[in-house]
Scaffold this active site. Sequence first.
Site, mmCIF file in Angstrom:
data_model
loop_
_atom_site.group_PDB
_atom_site.id
_atom_site.type_symbol
_atom_site.label_atom_id
_atom_site.label_comp_id
_atom_site.label_asym_id
_atom_site.label_seq_id
_atom_site.Cartn_x
_atom_site.Cartn_y
_atom_site.Cartn_z
ATOM 1 N N HIS A 49 2.851 11.393 34.527
ATOM 2 C CA HIS A 49 2.152 10.264 33.909
ATOM 3 C C HIS A 49 2.615 8.943 34.527
ATOM 4 O O HIS A 49 3.006 8.004 33.824
ATOM 5 C CB HIS A 49 2.376 10.257 32.393
ATOM 6 C CG HIS A 49 1.252 9.591 31.641
ATOM 7 N ND1 HIS A 49 0.801 10.050 30.428
ATOM 8 C CD2 HIS A 49 0.500 8.494 31.928
ATOM 9 C CE1 HIS A 49 -0.179 9.267 29.985
ATOM 10 N NE2 HIS A 49 -0.367 8.323 30.900
ATOM 11 N N ARG A 57 -6.068 11.370 30.456
ATOM 12 C CA ARG A 57 -5.327 11.945 29.343
ATOM 13 C C ARG A 57 -5.374 13.467 29.466
ATOM 14 O O ARG A 57 -6.416 14.049 29.787
ATOM 15 C CB ARG A 57 -5.908 11.510 27.994
ATOM 16 C CG ARG A 57 -5.635 10.056 27.632
ATOM 17 C CD ARG A 57 -4.151 9.826 27.371
ATOM 18 N NE ARG A 57 -3.860 8.462 26.925
ATOM 19 C CZ ARG A 57 -3.562 7.457 27.738
ATOM 20 N NH1 ARG A 57 -3.542 7.663 29.053
ATOM 21 N NH2 ARG A 57 -3.275 6.269 27.248
ATOM 22 N N GLU A 67 2.238 16.965 26.892
ATOM 23 C CA GLU A 67 3.302 16.269 27.622
ATOM 24 C C GLU A 67 4.320 15.575 26.723
ATOM 25 O O GLU A 67 5.446 15.294 27.137
ATOM 26 C CB GLU A 67 2.709 15.237 28.585
ATOM 27 C CG GLU A 67 2.036 14.058 27.910
ATOM 28 C CD GLU A 67 1.400 13.110 28.934
ATOM 29 O OE1 GLU A 67 1.742 11.916 28.921
ATOM 30 O OE2 GLU A 67 0.571 13.574 29.739
#
Length: 337
Positions: A294, A233, A262
């Site tokens: 991601h 994360r 993000e």
Amino acid sequence: MEILAFGVQADERPLIEAAFAGHHDVHCVDVFLSEDTVPIAAGYEIVSTSVNADLGAKVLRRLAAGGTRLVAQRSTGFNNIDLDVAHELGLTVARVSSYSPYSVAEFAWTLAMAVNRRIVRAAGRTRDFDFRLDGLMGRDLRGRTAGVLGTGKIGEAFTRIAHGFGMNLLGWDVTENPACAALGMRYVGKDQLLAESDLVTLHVPLLPATHHLIGAAELASMKDDAILVNTSRGGLIDTDALVGELRRGRFTGVGLDVYEAEAGLFFLDKSLDVVEDDTLARLVTFPHVLVTSHQAYYTHEAVSQIIDATVRNVADHLAGRRGENTLVPGAPPPAPN
């Protein structure tokens, strides 16, 4: 039962539709759940969301007012969900507690090797028929030290690969993993791990206690030529502090599949927009930094497992069961007429 799935990628859509076929009608949209898009969910008892959905208090209240009873998030992390408000509203919230750990571990290694061996720079050069080796020298990893912050399933998978490379292994976690210890991993304090590791990788959840786990002091304590990888994360790293260290010429390479700001950027095409995030804009200019969107989890195996778990979560909700993935049990669904 009609289900609305937010934030569905093109590759995911046929898998989701096939998984629910013959059981429920699923309507897939590529927009992400937010305060602006939540009106789309009106009338849907079941809503499925992706990792960057906004499931704060305002959105949850709008969902509940529109008739939603189950929020089924297609990810392991749930730091984006206000669980207290969900409980207050009687909403059931479920997640995916696990999927292929190899997808993320292998991608973490992809980032580590790419920045170590300057793969992106080399590929860009060869497309221009520039075959010089200047600036492309990497390092052998055999005999060097890998520091793994978080040794759960993903951390263990990363450790097994590091063991195959012949690396020394340091680990940090609240609970030691016997499988990692059997590979020769020594568990040490975080400060020692950061100071001694040539490669540092993060595999811990984002919680209040782990926010900016790697901050200015931690970055300063790392080796000047270390490699840092984050596929967990974005909020685990203080990105502004990282940029400061990079400007001072530190680190052999940094591989980031996640970024703390993000949401609203990742999974979207911003190529024609002016990106106003100065920190991200500066970050991607460093030649030894590789940022991806991601995608570490994004393998056929992992996505299929995520979808299968989501199907089970829907079945559990409709049957009034609390499954292993249930975060908030919510109120039982109304009995059919």
